[in-house]
Write an enzyme that holds these catalytic residues in place. Structure first.
Site, PDB file in Angstrom:
ATOM      1  CD1 TRP A  36     -22.672 -33.769  53.285  1.00  0.00           C
ATOM      2  CD2 TRP A  36     -22.953 -33.970  55.438  1.00  0.00           C
ATOM      3  NE1 TRP A  36     -23.957 -34.658  53.860  1.00  0.00           N
ATOM      4  CE2 TRP A  36     -23.940 -34.902  54.578  1.00  0.00           C
ATOM      5  CE3 TRP A  36     -23.236 -34.391  56.925  1.00  0.00           C
ATOM      6  CZ2 TRP A  36     -25.067 -35.122  55.487  1.00  0.00           C
ATOM      7  CZ3 TRP A  36     -24.052 -34.812  57.881  1.00  0.00           C
ATOM      8  CH2 TRP A  36     -24.920 -35.691  57.003  1.00  0.00           C
TER       9      TRP A  36
ATOM     10  N   GLY B 239     -15.208 -33.991  61.661  1.00  0.00           N
ATOM     11  CA  GLY B 239     -15.378 -34.905  62.799  1.00  0.00           C
ATOM     12  C   GLY B 239     -16.450 -33.777  63.695  1.00  0.00           C
TER      13      GLY B 239
ATOM     14  CD  GLU C 204     -28.490 -52.265  48.329  1.00  0.00           C
ATOM     15  OE1 GLU C 204     -28.366 -51.919  49.338  1.00  0.00           O
ATOM     16  OE2 GLU C 204     -27.700 -51.130  47.241  1.00  0.00           O
TER      17      GLU C 204
END
Ligand code: M6R
Length: 607
Positions: free
Chosen positions: A75, A100, A483
């Site tokens: 990603w 990371g 939400e």
């Protein structure tokens, strides 16, 4: 976000790597790659931009019988999504995959003059750094990895193989999860235990600062400072059915429809209707400590934040002398917030790996405030670092849009609030109505889903042309509206925002026109009449209003979706089921990718 898999054993490594990467697809990615080694160390590196199917096309022309390899879904953080930037990255004999961010990669890169960099990634810098210590196999691979990691600032979960040592994998972690699956004559690795399900039930969760040397029949773990670590083997509780679609077209629909059962799991053994009490073992706070709590800080991101907001509204209804502050983790971690004495922090996260939430947890702990996790993923970093916790037990949530986790996080936090209220001596008569509704909620969720399903589908299809939506609610219906708006926004790409009804006149009312659809949550209760007046104001300005309610009213709105009337306090939670289904059917009607919306990842492990 990025995913890692690895295999060493007697079976075909390519097969496991591809199936493992497919299991991790839900985390979100834009390219993928694998490398395998034959017994002489000859490497087969395959990488592709886009979906794993593109990688599989390459694989079909490059089938190997190799028994060791590592793989990755990327990603993009440094450099665009492309084949060149996809992992594994190579430097000399080294192949490396990484989750990371290496923060000091520019400084490190400047020192690595012998390596010809091909990608724009921080990961290739790490591969070259390992190679610089490895020196073509002159030193053990694990030593080279450790020396390299000692120079790194940032976060990582890595897996490394070398063509000079084609029977071993070295893995390490700092801030990015890594699980080692222990099999019979095989060892598997993954950044998420779901990739291991069906292969082994035994797993070792690596801790930050640990590095492991893995062979098919041995696992040696030590810290970066060379202290040996005796690994704790844990059971993977997830089964195959839990990570499959089970006959549904999308994971999202499955997860929405699963909520009667998933909430039952959250409540199991925790609610006792006969005694009218709630009992949570996990937080581990004594009655005295519970009694003293005056301040709750609830921390989360996205849906977890909304669950915290809604829970906060309830907890303050029945708990005397308590102040609740629900905060967005990415903001809170950088604020100079003062947390007063007698506070407890609730750390809310489905994945248990969200970078901002984890950073807040660590900051809050530094202030000596007790931390309680409201987490789903068992063994996740947040679950392991909090002082105590309550697992919500909803099983794997695969779709990027969070649904069943929201419902259970919210109720788990309300139950924690109830245990505080019990300890503070609140009269059972005050708490019982909440406890009774909670015990009935799984059945009421089932009834609601059944009752509204066809209506919601019809209404969503009828409104699929809209690109703008306003969600509205008051009191507990307001966080539920927030939400609902997030759900619609993230999967159907509708520009959806939520406002408290009372805020309309302070700005948003100016938006009402034919481009906008209004989704109003209007439960019966003390503020019902006020909310209905607000709906009237929107209608008077030509609004296209859909009302979700549990009672009757007489207004010429565009559509009404009625939920069962039996539930009073938690009606907004049932209304949220309508919002979830509405977002789902809107997305299907618009023809978008339901489970993997563009640009998003399931677990946000970088800041
Ligand atoms: O795993 P977490 O609960 O910590 O994730 C927090 C958010 O990233 C998550 O809820 C996100 O907002 C969802 N995609 C919303 O559906």
């Amino acid at each position: 976000m990025c995913g890692i898999v690895g295999y060493v054993g007697n079976k075909n490594a390519q097969d496991f790597l591809i199936s493992g990467l497919k299991r991790l697809e839900y985390r979100g990615y834009d390219s993928a790659g694998i490398v395998t080694l034959d017994k002489d160390g000859n490497a087969t590196l395959l990488r592709a931009k886009g979906k794993i199917i593109n990688l599989e096309e390459k694989l079909a022309k490059n089938k190997r019988e190799d028994k060791i390899g590592i793989g990755h879904t990327r990603w993009a953080t440094h450099g665009e999504p492309s084949e060149t930037n996809a992992h594994p990255h190579q430097a000399g004999d080294i192949y490396l995959v990484h989750n990371g961010i290496i923060e000091n990669y520019k400084e490190l890169k400047a020192t690595l003059t012998e390596h010809e960099f091909k990608s724009e990634t921080d990961t290739e810098v790490l591969a070259a750094l390992v190679e610089s210590f490895y020196q073509g196999g002159a030193h053990p691979l694990i030593n080279a990895v450790v020396q390299a990691l000692k120079l790194v600032k940032g976060t990582y979960g890595i897996a490394v193989v070398s063509t000079k040592a084609p029977d071993e994998i070295v893995v390490a972690r700092a801030g990015s999860p890594l699980v080692i699956g222990v099999g019979h004559d095989e060892t598997l690795i993954a950044s998420d235990a779901s990739a291991l399900v069906g292969h082994t039930k035994q797993a070792i969760y690596l801790n930050d600062g640990e590095v492991a040397l893995i062979h098919k029949d041995s696992i040696e773990i030590k810290t970066l400072n060379a202290e040996p670590v005796s690994a704790k083997v844990e059971m993977i509780e997830t089964n195959l059915a839990a990570i499959q679609k089970g006959g549904y077209e999308h994971f999202l629909l499955k997860e929405i429809m699963e909520q009667p059962e998933s909430l039952k799991e959250t409540l199991r053994g925790r609610v006792n209707l006969e005694t009218g009490t709630v009992r949570l073992g996990g937080p581990g706070l004594s009655e005295e400590k519970l009694r003293k709590i005056k301040h709750l800080v609830i921390v989360g991101c996205g849906t977890a934040y909304h669950a915290g907001l809604l829970a906060g509204y309830y907890i303050e209804q029945f708990t005397p002398e308590i102040t609740i502050e629900t905060v967005i983790a990415s903001e809170y971690r950088y604020r100079s917030a003062y947390i007063p004495k007698d506070s407890v922090a609730l750390i809310v996260s489905q994945s248990g790996e969200t970078a901002d939430t984890l950073a807040c947890l660590r900051e809050i702990k530094k202030q000596g405030v007790p931390t309680i996790g409201i987490v789903n993923a068992i063994g996740s970093t947040i679950a392991r670092e909090v002082d105590g916790g309550t697992y919500v037990h909803v099983g794997p949530e695969i779709s990027v849009a969070s649904t069943k986790a929201f419902t259970s996080q919210m109720i788990a936090m309300v139950m924690f609030g109830l245990t505080i209220a019990q300890a503070k001596g609140v009269k059972p008569g005050v708490l019982y109505p909440y406890i009774k509704e909670i015990a009935n909620l799984p059945e009421m969720i089932r009834k609601t889903l059944e009752q509204v399903h066809d209506d919601v589908k019809r209404v969503a299809e009828a409104h699929k042309k809209y690109e703008h939506a306003i969600y509205l609610g008051r009191d507990t219906a307001y966080p539920a509206a927030m939400e609902g708006a997030l759900k619609l926004k993230e999967i159907s790409y509708v520009d959806a925002n939520a406002y408290a009804f009372g805020e309309l006149k302070h700005g948003p009312l100016a938006l009402i026109d034919d481009r906008f659809l209004e989704f109003a949550l209007v439960p019966k209760g003390p503020l019902f009449d006020k909310a209905i007046s607000n709906v009237q104001e929107v209608l008077a300005r030509g609004g296209h209003v859909i009302v979700v309610t549990n009672t009757d009213f007489d207004l010429p709105v565009e559509d009404v979706i009625r939920i069962p009337g039996e539930i009073e306090h938690f009606a907004p939670m049932l209304m949220n089921l309508v919002s979830q289904l509405f977002a789902y059917y809107m997305t299907v009607a618009k023809g978008y990718n339901v489970d993997q919306p563009r640009n998003l990842a399931k677990s946000v492990t970088v800041e």
